[in-house]
Design a protein around this motif. Structure first.
Motif, PDB file in Angstrom:
ATOM      1  N   SER A  98      55.768  73.320 -55.043  1.00  0.00           N
ATOM      2  CA  SER A  98      56.724  72.596 -55.891  1.00  0.00           C
ATOM      3  C   SER A  98      56.223  71.195 -56.265  1.00  0.00           C
ATOM      4  O   SER A  98      55.326  70.648 -55.621  1.00  0.00           O
ATOM      5  CB  SER A  98      58.092  72.541 -55.202  1.00  0.00           C
ATOM      6  N   TRP A 129      56.896  66.915 -57.798  1.00  0.00           N
ATOM      7  CA  TRP A 129      57.452  65.690 -57.219  1.00  0.00           C
ATOM      8  C   TRP A 129      58.721  65.198 -57.892  1.00  0.00           C
ATOM      9  O   TRP A 129      59.357  64.267 -57.410  1.00  0.00           O
ATOM     10  CB  TRP A 129      56.416  64.556 -57.258  1.00  0.00           C
ATOM     11  N   LYS A 181      54.690  74.570 -49.901  1.00  0.00           N
ATOM     12  CA  LYS A 181      54.038  73.258 -49.985  1.00  0.00           C
ATOM     13  C   LYS A 181      54.788  72.370 -50.981  1.00  0.00           C
ATOM     14  O   LYS A 181      54.822  72.658 -52.174  1.00  0.00           O
ATOM     15  CB  LYS A 181      52.583  73.398 -50.454  1.00  0.00           C
ATOM     16  N   GLU A 210      52.439  66.488 -52.599  1.00  0.00           N
ATOM     17  CA  GLU A 210      51.898  65.457 -51.695  1.00  0.00           C
ATOM     18  C   GLU A 210      52.405  64.075 -52.089  1.00  0.00           C
ATOM     19  O   GLU A 210      52.284  63.113 -51.338  1.00  0.00           O
ATOM     20  CB  GLU A 210      50.360  65.495 -51.690  1.00  0.00           C
ATOM     21  N   PHE A 269      55.496  79.019 -58.408  1.00  0.00           N
ATOM     22  CA  PHE A 269      54.935  77.675 -58.639  1.00  0.00           C
ATOM     23  C   PHE A 269      55.755  76.929 -59.682  1.00  0.00           C
ATOM     24  O   PHE A 269      56.095  77.493 -60.723  1.00  0.00           O
ATOM     25  CB  PHE A 269      53.484  77.806 -59.122  1.00  0.00           C
ATOM     26  N   THR A 270      56.049  75.677 -59.424  1.00  0.00           N
ATOM     27  CA  THR A 270      56.589  74.782 -60.454  1.00  0.00           C
ATOM     28  C   THR A 270      55.706  73.557 -60.510  1.00  0.00           C
ATOM     29  O   THR A 270      55.422  72.941 -59.470  1.00  0.00           O
ATOM     30  CB  THR A 270      58.047  74.381 -60.139  1.00  0.00           C
ATOM     31  N   GLY A 271      55.279  73.210 -61.724  1.00  0.00           N
ATOM     32  CA  GLY A 271      54.409  72.047 -61.872  1.00  0.00           C
ATOM     33  C   GLY A 271      53.844  72.007 -63.271  1.00  0.00           C
ATOM     34  O   GLY A 271      54.436  72.561 -64.212  1.00  0.00           O
ATOM     35  N   GLY A 272      52.696  71.378 -63.409  1.00  0.00           N
ATOM     36  CA  GLY A 272      52.111  71.179 -64.731  1.00  0.00           C
ATOM     37  C   GLY A 272      51.493  72.454 -65.292  1.00  0.00           C
ATOM     38  O   GLY A 272      51.083  73.353 -64.542  1.00  0.00           O
ATOM     39  N   THR A 328      47.862  73.145 -64.138  1.00  0.00           N
ATOM     40  CA  THR A 328      47.797  73.695 -62.777  1.00  0.00           C
ATOM     41  C   THR A 328      48.228  75.164 -62.800  1.00  0.00           C
ATOM     42  O   THR A 328      47.614  76.008 -62.137  1.00  0.00           O
ATOM     43  CB  THR A 328      48.714  72.903 -61.813  1.00  0.00           C
ATOM     44  N   LEU A 356      56.544  75.711 -65.826  1.00  0.00           N
ATOM     45  CA  LEU A 356      55.547  74.702 -66.190  1.00  0.00           C
ATOM     46  C   LEU A 356      56.131  73.586 -67.059  1.00  0.00           C
ATOM     47  O   LEU A 356      57.328  73.355 -67.052  1.00  0.00           O
ATOM     48  CB  LEU A 356      54.362  75.409 -66.854  1.00  0.00           C
ATOM     49  N   CYS A 358      61.968  68.080 -66.056  1.00  0.00           N
ATOM     50  CA  CYS A 358      61.300  68.981 -67.005  1.00  0.00           C
ATOM     51  C   CYS A 358      62.225  69.332 -68.166  1.00  0.00           C
ATOM     52  O   CYS A 358      61.759  69.788 -69.198  1.00  0.00           O
ATOM     53  CB  CYS A 358      60.848  70.239 -66.273  1.00  0.00           C
ATOM     54  N   GLU A 380      52.981  66.576 -73.324  1.00  0.00           N
ATOM     55  CA  GLU A 380      54.025  66.178 -72.369  1.00  0.00           C
ATOM     56  C   GLU A 380      53.711  64.801 -71.790  1.00  0.00           C
ATOM     57  O   GLU A 380      52.617  64.580 -71.277  1.00  0.00           O
ATOM     58  CB  GLU A 380      54.116  67.207 -71.237  1.00  0.00           C
TER      59      GLU A 380
HETATM   60  P1  NAD Z   1      51.241  69.421 -60.554  1.00  0.00           P
HETATM   61  O1  NAD Z   1      50.906  70.685 -61.285  1.00  0.00           O
HETATM   62  O2  NAD Z   1      50.229  68.351 -60.508  1.00  0.00           O
HETATM   63  O3  NAD Z   1      51.624  69.735 -59.035  1.00  0.00           O
HETATM   64  C1  NAD Z   1      52.641  70.607 -58.671  1.00  0.00           C
HETATM   65  C2  NAD Z   1      52.361  71.159 -57.300  1.00  0.00           C
HETATM   66  O4  NAD Z   1      51.198  71.968 -57.366  1.00  0.00           O
HETATM   67  C3  NAD Z   1      52.083  70.105 -56.232  1.00  0.00           C
HETATM   68  O5  NAD Z   1      52.628  70.528 -54.995  1.00  0.00           O
HETATM   69  C4  NAD Z   1      50.572  70.086 -56.173  1.00  0.00           C
HETATM   70  O6  NAD Z   1      50.054  69.645 -54.941  1.00  0.00           O
HETATM   71  C5  NAD Z   1      50.259  71.551 -56.393  1.00  0.00           C
HETATM   72  N1  NAD Z   1      48.916  71.818 -56.916  1.00  0.00           N
HETATM   73  C6  NAD Z   1      48.151  71.018 -57.709  1.00  0.00           C
HETATM   74  N2  NAD Z   1      46.974  71.620 -57.955  1.00  0.00           N
HETATM   75  C7  NAD Z   1      46.993  72.820 -57.329  1.00  0.00           C
HETATM   76  C8  NAD Z   1      46.065  73.886 -57.201  1.00  0.00           C
HETATM   77  N3  NAD Z   1      44.870  73.854 -57.792  1.00  0.00           N
HETATM   78  N4  NAD Z   1      46.420  74.969 -56.486  1.00  0.00           N
HETATM   79  C9  NAD Z   1      47.635  75.036 -55.902  1.00  0.00           C
HETATM   80  N5  NAD Z   1      48.545  74.044 -55.956  1.00  0.00           N
HETATM   81  C10 NAD Z   1      48.234  72.950 -56.674  1.00  0.00           C
HETATM   82  O7  NAD Z   1      52.605  68.914 -61.190  1.00  0.00           O
HETATM   83  P2  NAD Z   1      53.386  67.590 -60.830  1.00  0.00           P
HETATM   84  O8  NAD Z   1      52.672  66.444 -61.476  1.00  0.00           O
HETATM   85  O9  NAD Z   1      53.699  67.561 -59.386  1.00  0.00           O
HETATM   86  O10 NAD Z   1      54.778  67.851 -61.594  1.00  0.00           O
HETATM   87  C11 NAD Z   1      55.015  67.508 -62.918  1.00  0.00           C
HETATM   88  C12 NAD Z   1      54.949  68.735 -63.799  1.00  0.00           C
HETATM   89  O11 NAD Z   1      55.873  69.710 -63.336  1.00  0.00           O
HETATM   90  C13 NAD Z   1      55.359  68.443 -65.228  1.00  0.00           C
HETATM   91  O12 NAD Z   1      54.453  69.093 -66.087  1.00  0.00           O
HETATM   92  C14 NAD Z   1      56.735  69.064 -65.343  1.00  0.00           C
HETATM   93  O13 NAD Z   1      57.113  69.470 -66.630  1.00  0.00           O
HETATM   94  C15 NAD Z   1      56.603  70.236 -64.440  1.00  0.00           C
HETATM   95  N6  NAD Z   1      57.910  70.713 -64.001  1.00  0.00           N
HETATM   96  C16 NAD Z   1      58.361  71.910 -64.492  1.00  0.00           C
HETATM   97  C17 NAD Z   1      59.609  72.399 -64.124  1.00  0.00           C
HETATM   98  C18 NAD Z   1      60.131  73.705 -64.639  1.00  0.00           C
HETATM   99  O14 NAD Z   1      61.113  74.191 -64.095  1.00  0.00           O
HETATM  100  N7  NAD Z   1      59.523  74.297 -65.641  1.00  0.00           N
HETATM  101  C19 NAD Z   1      60.377  71.659 -63.229  1.00  0.00           C
HETATM  102  C20 NAD Z   1      59.889  70.444 -62.752  1.00  0.00           C
HETATM  103  C21 NAD Z   1      58.643  69.986 -63.127  1.00  0.00           C
END
Ligand code: NAD
Length: 480
Positions: A147, A149, A173, A176, A224-227, A230, A249, A282, A384
């Motif tokens: 997830s 931050w 996880k 960080e 996974f939720t994040g960028g 990633t 994402l 997001c 973004e």
């Molecule tokens: P990020 O992708 O940098 O990190 C997200 C998570 O993935 C963290 O726990 C990170 O440690 C982990 N991670 C990073 N690289 C990885 C890898 N190679 N393998 C496995 N895990 C890895 O994203 P962020 O900067 O923490 O969050 C911001 C992003 O999240 C923005 O793009 C935002 O739009 C998106 N987001 C999306 C939603 C949704 O529901 N669609 C919700 C919240 C945030």
């Protein structure tokens, strides 16, 4: 200095390699605790614990699992103030936001999926003259939940609660950058009666701990939720291992405002949908399209309200906006404001870093920023930013508004403001997004499908969608 620990096999423990990384408080810019820099060895330990726990957890009835999840929900609620303070300090968000949104929602996530564990049912399909199919849905086994931050415990629990409710053991996880509330959750888990090894919480970077989760052959699904970048890497790594994937994402959400909307309601909500959590949700609407006949009135009222938003440290009860999450993120957001100027944009309010009095003088504060005069297809309007920056753009026709709204690679959410019923539904139907709000924003029903189209993700979370993701279906046919 405080060192937080991993939570493996029902116990807190140090990382195997003994390495830690700094955790910075966004409000002050100071390091305030250390977090494990976990590696594949820690993930392997967690997987071994989960393997042992799986027969016990998956062998329980839904009612038994639900009762434990309910105790976790109550356990967080009981320690509300502690969780709220930790979330606000770790993330930089105002205390009031953590108290009204983040932690109550984590409580609801566990509550909601505790009841789902009791109510879950599966399908059967009757074939006339032939027989009956019935479908069983079994837990997958060990699953990984990763997830971001921005809404730390909110999104962490949004994943692990359905994974656990459907009988899986979890290696989770948190980011960080904001690990603290996930660390505290271990104490609640201990008190809940959950068998050891069912939920394991590993701290560390994406590069090491995250990657080890994605690559571990015994972890059969990744939520996974994040960028988007990633997500792309995770998909590339996990797909050849045939792992189930749910990817939530990035976004670049449009907010389409027609002249016939309820102006007062729209303007109040649009300030919130632009700058809540410093624009780091997001679902925030970062591209605001306004029908030309309303544009000047909107611009005047919006800029006036936005310029009055108080940016302050998270514990200030007057703070409407706190710090953004980290120095690199602050630099990224500020660089996009510079880019917007180069692309011909005019900053109507904000546009700068804010320096508070000591001890907050090195905190990561940015004034809420409104920019106009940009082409819909310039980088500022396509990429973004994920911070307190919005652009405003006039439109002449519904077709033009939709064309601009749909012009990015993203498709997470959209907001539409109009009192024309048919138009509201027509635009909702044609806007490329997984979630559409008509005349409101961020009103959530946990039963509804949550997720995006295009580069905003693959799959849906929420309600049965999540319970289905975390189970494997098996169809059995018996003939007459
Ligand atoms: P990020 O992708 O940098 O990190 C997200 C998570 O993935 C963290 O726990 C990170 O440690 C982990 N991670 C990073 N690289 C990885 C890898 N190679 N393998 C496995 N895990 C890895 O994203 P962020 O900067 O923490 O969050 C911001 C992003 O999240 C923005 O793009 C935002 O739009 C998106 N987001 C999306 C939603 C949704 O529901 N669609 C919700 C919240 C945030």
């Amino acid at each position: 200095m405080k060192r937080i620990q991993n939570f493996i096999n029902g116990e807190y423990c140090d990382p195997q390699a003994g390495n830690y990384i700094d955790n910075v408080e966004p409000a002050t810019g100071e390091v305030y605790c250390l977090i494990p820099d976990s590696t594949e060895e820690d993930v392997a330990m967690a997987v071994a614990a989960a393997e042992k726990a799986f027969p016990i957890w998956s062998g329980m009835t839904g009612e038994e699992r639900g009762a434990i999840l309910m105790r976790i929900s109550l356990g967080i609620e009981k320690r509300m103030d502690e969780f709220v303070a930790a979330e606000s300090r770790d993330n930089g968000k105002p205390l009031s936001l953590a108290a009204h949104v983040d932690i109550p929602r984590a409580v609801s996530n566990f509550h909601f999926f505790a009841t789902a564990a009791e109510h879950v049912s599966s399908e059967s399909h009757y074939m006339e003259g032939v027989g009956v199919n019935y479908t069983t849905r079994k837990p997958i086994g060990i699953v990984g939940c990763i997830s971001p931050w921005n809404l730390p415990l909110y999104l962490f629990s949004w994943k692990i609660a359905p994974a656990l409710a459907s009988g899986n053991c979890v290696i989770a996880k948190p980011s960080e950058i904001t690990p603290y509330t996930a660390y505290l959750l271990g104490e609640v888990i201990k008190e809940s009666g959950m068998p050891a090894g069912v939920l394991n919480i590993i701290h560390g970077t994406g590069q090491y701990a995250g990657d080890a989760i994605v690559k571990h052959p015994k972890i059969k699904a990744i939520s996974f939720t994040g960028g988007t970048k990633t997500g792309e890497y995770i998909a590339r790594t996990a797909a050849p291992m045939f792992k189930k994937l749910s990817l939530e994402l990035g976004g670049k959400n449009p907010n389409i405002i027609f002249a016939d909307c309820d102006f007062d309601e729209m303007i109040k909500t649009t300030v919130r949908s632009s700058f809540a959590n410093q624009g780091q949700i997001c679902l925030c609407g970062s591209r605001i399209f306004v029908e030309r006949s309303l544009y000047d009135k909107f611009k005047t009222a919006f800029v006036e309200r936005v310029s009055k938003l108080t940016v302050s440290h998270p514990t200030d009860p007057n703070a409407k906006m706190g710090a953004v999450v980290s120095e690199p993120h602050m630099e990224k957001v500020l660089s996009y404001i510079e880019l917007a100027k180069q692309e011909g944009g005019t900053v109507l309010t904000g546009g700068n870093r804010v320096h508070l009095e000591a001890p907050y003088n090195n905190g990561f504060y940015i004034a809420p920023t409104v920019i106009e005069g940009l082409a819909y297809d310039c980088r500022t309007n396509q990429e973004e930013i994920f911070g307190p920056v919005v652009t405003i753009t006039p439109f002449d026709t519904e077709e033009e508004a939709l064309m601009m709204a749909n012009s990015t690679v993203y498709g997470l959410s959209a907001t539409v403001w109009t009192s024309d019923l048919k138009r509201a539904h027509r635009v909702a139907d044609n806007v490329q997004a997984g979630i559409v709000w008509l005349n409101c924003w961020l009103v959530r029903d946990l039963r509804t499908p949550f997720g995006g189209v295009k580069a905003s993700g693959v799959g849906r979370e929420g309600g049965w969608e999540a319970m289905r993701f975390f189970t494997e279906a098996k169809n059995v046919l018996v003939t007459f």
